[in-house]
Design a protein around this motif. Structure first.
Motif, PDB file in Angstrom:
ATOM      1  N   ALA A  60      17.390   9.482  -7.742  1.00  0.00           N
ATOM      2  CA  ALA A  60      16.082   9.950  -8.200  1.00  0.00           C
ATOM      3  C   ALA A  60      15.964  11.445  -7.933  1.00  0.00           C
ATOM      4  O   ALA A  60      16.366  11.929  -6.861  1.00  0.00           O
ATOM      5  N   GLU A  61      15.455  12.153  -8.881  1.00  0.00           N
ATOM      6  CA  GLU A  61      15.266  13.593  -8.717  1.00  0.00           C
ATOM      7  C   GLU A  61      14.323  13.867  -7.544  1.00  0.00           C
ATOM      8  O   GLU A  61      13.190  13.396  -7.520  1.00  0.00           O
ATOM      9  N   GLY A  62      14.816  14.599  -6.561  1.00  0.00           N
ATOM     10  CA  GLY A  62      14.014  14.884  -5.376  1.00  0.00           C
ATOM     11  C   GLY A  62      13.976  13.756  -4.368  1.00  0.00           C
ATOM     12  O   GLY A  62      13.355  13.890  -3.307  1.00  0.00           O
ATOM     13  N   GLY A  63      14.637  12.622  -4.658  1.00  0.00           N
ATOM     14  CA  GLY A  63      14.636  11.482  -3.751  1.00  0.00           C
ATOM     15  C   GLY A  63      13.466  10.551  -4.004  1.00  0.00           C
ATOM     16  O   GLY A  63      12.439  10.933  -4.583  1.00  0.00           O
ATOM     17  N   TYR A  64      13.597   9.310  -3.566  1.00  0.00           N
ATOM     18  CA  TYR A  64      12.520   8.333  -3.732  1.00  0.00           C
ATOM     19  C   TYR A  64      11.389   8.637  -2.756  1.00  0.00           C
ATOM     20  O   TYR A  64      11.628   8.942  -1.586  1.00  0.00           O
ATOM     21  N   ARG A  65      10.175   8.497  -3.249  1.00  0.00           N
ATOM     22  CA  ARG A  65       9.005   8.751  -2.392  1.00  0.00           C
ATOM     23  C   ARG A  65       8.770   7.627  -1.400  1.00  0.00           C
ATOM     24  O   ARG A  65       8.070   7.801  -0.402  1.00  0.00           O
ATOM     25  N   ALA A  66       9.348   6.481  -1.661  1.00  0.00           N
ATOM     26  CA  ALA A  66       9.325   5.354  -0.722  1.00  0.00           C
ATOM     27  C   ALA A  66      10.439   4.405  -1.122  1.00  0.00           C
ATOM     28  O   ALA A  66      10.837   4.345  -2.289  1.00  0.00           O
ATOM     29  N   VAL A  67      10.958   3.662  -0.132  1.00  0.00           N
ATOM     30  CA  VAL A  67      11.995   2.662  -0.368  1.00  0.00           C
ATOM     31  C   VAL A  67      11.544   1.361   0.288  1.00  0.00           C
ATOM     32  O   VAL A  67      11.176   1.354   1.468  1.00  0.00           O
ATOM     33  N   PRO A 103      12.966  13.472   1.893  1.00  0.00           N
ATOM     34  CA  PRO A 103      12.729  13.773   3.310  1.00  0.00           C
ATOM     35  C   PRO A 103      11.365  13.268   3.775  1.00  0.00           C
ATOM     36  O   PRO A 103      10.336  13.558   3.159  1.00  0.00           O
ATOM     37  N   GLY A 104      11.368  12.500   4.854  1.00  0.00           N
ATOM     38  CA  GLY A 104      10.128  11.983   5.411  1.00  0.00           C
ATOM     39  C   GLY A 104       9.561  10.776   4.709  1.00  0.00           C
ATOM     40  O   GLY A 104       8.532  10.235   5.141  1.00  0.00           O
ATOM     41  N   ALA A 105      10.184  10.301   3.632  1.00  0.00           N
ATOM     42  CA  ALA A 105       9.664   9.146   2.908  1.00  0.00           C
ATOM     43  C   ALA A 105       9.845   7.879   3.734  1.00  0.00           C
ATOM     44  O   ALA A 105      10.870   7.709   4.405  1.00  0.00           O
ATOM     45  N   PRO A 106       8.889   6.949   3.694  1.00  0.00           N
ATOM     46  CA  PRO A 106       9.008   5.722   4.475  1.00  0.00           C
ATOM     47  C   PRO A 106       9.988   4.739   3.837  1.00  0.00           C
ATOM     48  O   PRO A 106      10.079   4.636   2.608  1.00  0.00           O
ATOM     49  N   LEU A 118       0.831  -1.207   0.000  1.00  0.00           N
ATOM     50  CA  LEU A 118       0.000   0.000   0.000  1.00  0.00           C
ATOM     51  C   LEU A 118       0.867   1.259   0.000  1.00  0.00           C
ATOM     52  O   LEU A 118       0.548   2.247  -0.668  1.00  0.00           O
ATOM     53  N   THR A 119       1.966   1.214   0.747  1.00  0.00           N
ATOM     54  CA  THR A 119       2.875   2.360   0.759  1.00  0.00           C
ATOM     55  C   THR A 119       3.459   2.606  -0.618  1.00  0.00           C
ATOM     56  O   THR A 119       3.525   3.747  -1.095  1.00  0.00           O
ATOM     57  N   ALA A 120       3.907   1.524  -1.284  1.00  0.00           N
ATOM     58  CA  ALA A 120       4.489   1.662  -2.618  1.00  0.00           C
ATOM     59  C   ALA A 120       3.459   2.179  -3.613  1.00  0.00           C
ATOM     60  O   ALA A 120       3.770   3.028  -4.461  1.00  0.00           O
TER      61      ALA A 120
END
Length: 667
Positions: free
Chosen positions: A490-497, A530-533, A365-367
């Motif tokens: 990734a540009e701006g960082g990954y939204r989740a890992v 920042p703050g990504a799970p 669900l997070t992904a």
């Protein structure tokens, strides 16, 4: 009348030739025979000429001693300065190896055109400097456009408590890098190393930055371009052509400060270093596979002791080797003035077992939610489609009938192929039950991408591994399936890992596998926005807790405590001996005279699969006994080589080999 003599180090792998030899210098070579140049000298025992380095010049009054003469000075370029020859000797002595083997890893192969152009340019510069007698303002020379420090440099250094003082005091430090991407999209660690190097060059000294691979090198060069755009940079790495590598090496011989950036051999760069910094010293690429096999970390420590430069070990995690030095007080620990920790979520093994799926519902669900806004990273253990197959009937691992290697498949329905010998298994039969059908048992990066493509319709899926290198991706929605160490920025960082296959990674039969997994996962977590799970799937225990609480140093400390009673590295040093049974036992007899602890020697035992009857033994010893043990083992290697020569009437390489500071796979 005193006559000049040259003391040379022969470029030979023969152990008994690993010392300085005296040669007379003929009159016609007096002007060209300078310390550090390449020469060619006769070798009586072989009846031929051999390449060598002129290490020292001296004179002697006794001209009755018979000395062979230097045959030729190959070049006037002094490619082996005194500090480098001293370092090579110390490195070789520590590893019970040969100084010529060390230099073979450092000094590139001579490129005549490049060298002639460099010598000509040096001659012009020297002539110009002699002709220029105009007075100079010392204050103006102190800060020039090429060495001015940008405000971003000071700001970056100020983020780490005590870093500025460590650089000023030429101290040794272990730095915990901030796990994030900088506003310019580069990892924060690249700005850390670039800022430290820029400050060092501004103070009039050179800096050496050592990174594991070409991806790290490119990122670091980008950070240097941003923080020290005018500083001279010398790049030393295996991707360069021979002329470019030699040109960069010659640049490091000049007195003008520069920033040396490269892989493990860059730790030897012959500059007047004010800083030596290593990134991610736990990476296996920083360990030298060729003799004498000295890790870049140990080279940096020896160099710092010799030259008194600042020394930084930077990383998102801390190896047990560095933690041992921190605990002993030899290295100071530096953390961020304001720690910013990733948000790690643990999806335990029970969650996976209950649902019977590879990706738990919470991570799924997070992904799915994160992929709607940007890229999501999924780290897997292996490349390919299905690197492991099993028998469909009895689930026994499918092995190659020719060499016994594991069988894998490139895609569904593909002919199984052996991972060791590459042979196809078209008519395979199970050795346990006789079954003739195989089943996919493991998911590599390509199979994972295929499965996610069905689970996330409409979202692009990108595979990043050794066969599909990807360095950067944009901020558009995507699922990036990457093997460890191959994750693109990734540009701006990954939204989740999402970190998959953790339990499989931890099952590897390696002493340092816990450290390695923690390092792989931490480096991947540092790529998140920042703050990504960050979801760690299927792992619990000490390693998982260390990642969740971002307490990697505490994990390394606990590992040291557990290894000490077992006398496992790095609580002790370990030497490995391989050779004939008689040769190994003679060396162990010499070791016995050192009166090491009773359990110091393990073995000897036969080497599995060796048809020549060779044996292996391990010697565990305290660090304080390093010089005595290394000297004794080196003497044993030389004695073995001399014995073979006397027995056969010609010079042969010894069958006894020694390697110090081993950990895998023999432990």
């Amino acid at each position: 009348m005193p006559r000049p003599i040259a003391r040379v180090l022969l470029d030979s792998p023969v152990p008994q030739l690993d010392r300085l030899f005296d040669y007379a210098i003929p009159a016609e070579l007096i002007d060209d025979a300078m310390p550090g140049v390449r020469v060619r000298v006769p070798l009586r025992s072989a009846g031929r000429l051999i390449d060598a380095y002129l290490v020292e010049l001296d004179t002697e009054d006794d001209d009755t001693r018979t000395l062979a003469e230097v045959d030729a000075v190959v070049s006037r370029a002094q490619v082996l300065p005194e500090q480098l020859s001293t370092l090579a000797r110390r490195v070789a002595d520590r590893a019970a190896g040969s100084a010529s083997d060390v230099l073979r890893l450092i000094v590139p192969k001579r490129q005549v055109r490049v060298e002639k152009a460099w010598l000509a340019a040096r001659a012009v510069d020297d002539a110009t400097q002699e002709a220029d007698d105009a007075p100079r303002d010392p204050d103006a020379a102190a800060v020039s456009p090429s060495t001015a420090v940008l405000p971003a440099v000071s700001d970056t250094i100020a983020q780490y408590e005590g870093l500025a003082e460590a650089l000023a005091d030429s101290a040794r430090a272990a730095v915990e890098a901030i796990p994030r991407l900088a506003p310019d999209g580069l990892p924060e660690w690249t700005r850390l190393l670039a800022a430290a190097a820029a400050r060092t060059v501004a103070d009039g000294a050179s800096a050496i930055l050592v990174v594991p691979d070409y991806r790290d090198l490119d990122l670091l060069l980008a950070a240097l371009d941003a923080l020290a755009p005018d500083a001279p940079v010398a790049r030393l790495d295996s991707r360069q052509t021979n002329p470019d590598r030699y040109r960069a090496y010659l640049r490091t011989l000049e007195e003008a400060p520069c920033i040396v950036v490269g892989n493990r051999s860059a730790a030897y760069a012959p500059v007047r270093a004010g800083l030596v910094a290593l990134w991610d010293d736990g990476d296996s690429l920083l360990g030298e596979p060729l003799a004498p096999g000295v890790h870049a970390r140990d080279v940096a420590l020896l160099r710092q002791e010799q030259e008194g430069s600042a020394l930084l070990f930077a990383g998102h995690t801390r190896t047990t080797d560095v933690e041992r030095l921190v605990e002993s007080g030899w290295i100071r620990a530096i953390t961020a003035a304001r720690r910013r920790l990733p948000r790690v979520v643990l999806d335990t093994t029970e969650d996976l077992d209950r649902r019977g799926q590879r990706l738990p519902s919470r991570a799924f669900l997070t992904a799915r939610e994160a992929a709607a806004t940007g890229p999501v990273l999924l780290q897997v253990a292996r490349p390919g489609f299905s690197p492991t197959l099993v028998c469909a009937s009895c689930r026994a691992p499918a092995r190659c009938t020719s060499c016994g290697g594991p069988l894998g498949a490139a895609h569904r329905g593909a002919t199984p192929v052996c991972a060791w010998c590459g042979r196809g298994a078209r008519q395979w039969a199970c050795g346990s039950c006789g079954g003739e059908t195989v089943r996919l048992a493991a998911s590599g990066s390509e199979r994972t991408a295929e499965e996610l493509g069905r689970a996330f319709p409409g979202i692009r899926v990108i595979v990043a591994d050794g066969n599909h290198p990807v360095e950067r991706i944009d901020a558009k929605p995507a699922l990036v399936v990457a093997t460890r160490g191959a994750e693109p920025l990734a540009e701006g960082g990954y939204r989740a890992v999402v970190l998959l296959d953790g339990s499989r990674m931890l099952q590897a039969p390696e002493l340092r596998i816990g450290e390695s997994c923690l390092r792989w996962w931490s480096n991947a977590a540092a790529l998140a926005a920042p703050g990504a799970p960050i979801h760690l799937v299927g792992v619990d225990g000490a390693v998982a807790r260390a990642l969740a609480t971002w307490s990697q140093a505490s994990y390394a400390r606990a590992e040291l405590v557990e290894r000490a009673p077992l006398r496992m590295p790095p609580s002790v040093r370990v030497a490995q001996l391989e050779g004939t049974g008689a040769g190994v036992r003679r060396a162990l007899d010499d070791i016995a005279a050192l009166q090491l602890p009773p359990d110091a020697v393990l073995g000897p035992v036969p080497i599995e699969g060796d048809d020549d009857g060779r044996e292996r033994a391990l010697v565990r010893f305290p660090y304080a006994e390093g010089a005595r043990v290394a000297g004794t083992l080196r003497a044993a290697v030389v004695a073995e080589a001399m014995g073979r020569r006397r027995a056969r009437g010609k010079t042969l390489r010894t069958t006894l080999s020694v390697r110090l500071d081993v950990t895998e796979p023999d432990l």
